[in-house]
Enzyme design. Sequence first.
Site, mmCIF file in Angstrom:
data_model
loop_
_atom_site.group_PDB
_atom_site.id
_atom_site.type_symbol
_atom_site.label_atom_id
_atom_site.label_comp_id
_atom_site.label_asym_id
_atom_site.label_seq_id
_atom_site.Cartn_x
_atom_site.Cartn_y
_atom_site.Cartn_z
ATOM 1 N N LYS A 59 -14.334 -2.751 7.828
ATOM 2 C CA LYS A 59 -13.917 -3.784 6.885
ATOM 3 C C LYS A 59 -14.943 -4.907 6.830
ATOM 4 O O LYS A 59 -15.787 -5.052 7.726
ATOM 5 C CB LYS A 59 -12.558 -4.363 7.286
ATOM 6 N N HIS B 46 -5.136 -2.015 -4.504
ATOM 7 C CA HIS B 46 -5.653 -0.856 -3.783
ATOM 8 C C HIS B 46 -6.448 0.007 -4.741
ATOM 9 O O HIS B 46 -5.979 0.338 -5.834
ATOM 10 C CB HIS B 46 -4.508 -0.065 -3.144
ATOM 11 N N ARG C 1 8.287 -10.376 5.561
ATOM 12 C CA ARG C 1 7.954 -10.031 6.943
ATOM 13 C C ARG C 1 8.837 -10.853 7.882
ATOM 14 O O ARG C 1 9.016 -12.055 7.686
ATOM 15 C CB ARG C 1 6.470 -10.277 7.228
ATOM 16 N N GLN D 270 1.279 -11.560 -2.615
ATOM 17 C CA GLN D 270 -0.162 -11.404 -2.449
ATOM 18 C C GLN D 270 -0.811 -10.941 -3.752
ATOM 19 O O GLN D 270 -0.152 -10.322 -4.581
ATOM 20 C CB GLN D 270 -0.473 -10.354 -1.372
ATOM 21 N N ASP E 294 -2.473 -8.470 -4.099
ATOM 22 C CA ASP E 294 -2.756 -7.240 -3.368
ATOM 23 C C ASP E 294 -3.180 -6.151 -4.346
ATOM 24 O O ASP E 294 -2.541 -5.963 -5.377
ATOM 25 C CB ASP E 294 -1.461 -6.834 -2.648
ATOM 26 N N CYS F 228 0.792 -1.237 0.000
ATOM 27 C CA CYS F 228 0.000 0.000 0.000
ATOM 28 C C CYS F 228 0.825 1.289 0.000
ATOM 29 O O CYS F 228 0.473 2.227 -0.741
ATOM 30 C CB CYS F 228 -1.021 -0.011 1.135
ATOM 31 N N HIS G 258 -8.407 -1.253 0.536
ATOM 32 C CA HIS G 258 -7.433 -2.346 0.525
ATOM 33 C C HIS G 258 -8.205 -3.630 0.250
ATOM 34 O O HIS G 258 -9.206 -3.901 0.929
ATOM 35 C CB HIS G 258 -6.749 -2.505 1.889
#
Length: 750
Positions: free
Chosen positions: A563, A480, A458, A476, A478, A429, A609
């Site tokens: 969320k 946005h 991580r 991911q 992922d 992000c 997200h």
Amino acid sequence: MSSWWDDRVAKPVAGHEKILTKLGKANVAAAGAPAAGAGKLSTEEKKAHQSWGSASVPTQEADPKVKAPYYAKRIELFEKYYERTCFDQKQAVAANEKLVVTLPDGNTKEGTKLVTTPKDVATMISKSLAKNVMVAKVDGEDWDVFRPLEDDCKLQLFTFDSAEGKYTYWHSTAHLVGQALELEYGADLTIGPPIEEGFYYDCYMGDKTFHEEDKAKLSKRIDKIIKEKQEFQRAVVTREEALHMFQENPFKTEVIEGLPEGSTITLYRNGPFCDLCRGPHVPHTGLIKAFSITQTSRSFWRADVNNAPLMRVYGVSYPDKKLLKKYEHRIAEAKKRDHRVLGLKQDLYFFSQVSPGSCFFQAYGTRVYNKLIEFVKEKYWDYGYEEVTTPNIFHFDLWNTSGHAGHYKQNMFHFHVEKEEWGMKPMNCPGHCVLFDHRKHSFRDLPKRYAEFGVLHRNEYSGALNGLTRVRRFVQDDAHIFCRKDQIEQEVMAYLEMFYEIYGTLGLDYDLALSTRPEGFLGTIEDWDEAEAALTKVLNNWEESKGKAWTLNPEDGAFYGPKIDITVYDALGRKFQCATVQLDFQLPLRFKLSFVNSKGEFEVPVIVHRAIMGSFERMIAILTEHFAAKWPLWLSPKQVMIVPISQTAYEYAEEVKAAFYKAKFFVEFDSRDMTMQKKVRDAQLAQFNYILVVGEQEKEKKTVNVRTRNNKVLGEKSVQDMIAVLSKERDERCLESLLSPPPKQDKASK
């Protein structure tokens, strides 16, 4: 003790120097010998003192005989506090003041203040409910069924079949394990919370390590506790009283010291055992009908490797022995499907100590990986996402802006280059914010949907690493979405449609829940109310169109926005959280993002997200176990195996292989000097979807003899017909074979 402790900040323990020793990097050299009157420490414990960071060190050895006076004194104090807690109840019997209980259906029941209990109300409703009720909620607050009601209230009753009932049942069983650990080993208990399925209890036992025979020893003691039908009793104490009561357990005192001055604390006792606990609990230990100590493992106090090494005892319990047998059968099946085992067996992936927590995907595993990414990329194209690429390493100025430097640094890999600090990205992000900010945007440009398959890192503790489900390096799906507030509803609805298509193709069921504004939220209440209203409308429309009900998780949203939590279920009914969609009002403010609205004014966008697969590594672990490595054709890394009957058919086998390869199938040719039957069996064990046997007869007719991995013999078919059927099965992403579908169930069998 319940799991609330980890939300508190522990403070140094003062005035208890004779009870425990605080050792850290600054004072380890001056620590000296144990406090006067303390039990002798083992050599291993003395060594442990020098590596525990700021952890508290027990000064009595783990021995039930040594701890017996402490246990007795603890019960003596509890009885005094319990008598005080019950004083008002005794007064109420004489006063005989009435109260009204309102049930969820609107019906009411009458009772007496501080006399009538939820169990009494259950008895008024039915004998069956009174027998099976585990816990209650009084005006939304968790409540023991044996605890008297204090005033007019709304009452909910829960049996074991509910999440609340299971939580209470497993929490109560954890107290039985805690008692057994104290009486058998003299353990210093830390925490014992219920978990998703069962419970655990952590304890300090010096240099003691659990072995298989210890399970039997604990189980025998727990059986005795159950037969005694020990009542659970609740008492209320002050912070100071709790400190006095648990002064010989440094872990409990550390927890209590972390609570604010003036805190009111609850204790629960059953038999000779007493613990810090907010409850609630079942009425007595005799209600635990079936239990199992499932495993033991190592852990650390407060999950910090610099703290005291602990032993963790896991267990599960049920009100019916049949339920325990079902659980044990499911666990046995899960072990057969363990992705760590199947991954090695099927040559999909493995891990190596040269890079702990980072997976080596072999050729077969990479085929699965790529197929999943291709699938998501197709959906991105259909739903108007733009794929982007951002760096793996960022200067720490970025992480300071995003807030990760202050709140997430311990989970990041960071280092210095030319006296400047840099960090490997743990999520995409912040980089996407930099992309959005690179150019000016009009309200007409929105939404901007950035998708990235970037590598993330991580810094997970080594003890937390677990196959593909907890790794240090991962990717991911992922994305946005930068949008206007009035676009939130349409974007979240489109996300759910994409999620529905992907999970439906994978054969995974799901549940939805809305998590709303928590305490300590950031932003304006007006923004939160508007966002929650939009998500509520989306979920209501979804329920209407798809027939999928949703639930509410009050005050469980992220601090930066509400969320939708999505829980998915595999073939064994196990649940996972991979997909998520979250609204974020704060990150755009931190990065000073804006667009020009229809009035010509600068306005801050909202970030959505969202992820569907979550990490591909975790999803591959779930799917490996979901399919038991029997992949549907479109995902399978081993689609077709050509088996020649003899060497005279080798040339034709190569010709068939080339035809399937040209049609983009993962196809192999077994040229080993073995019997045809052995080759077929090996291909089935290797989970090839289709095994095509060829010989002189097939060579003349340009056909193949078809078998499946489930040993279904489908007979002779032309090569071109097979390519056509298998192409359809693959391209339509069918979950079942088109040539050998599973038998349909008739209505009676259903």
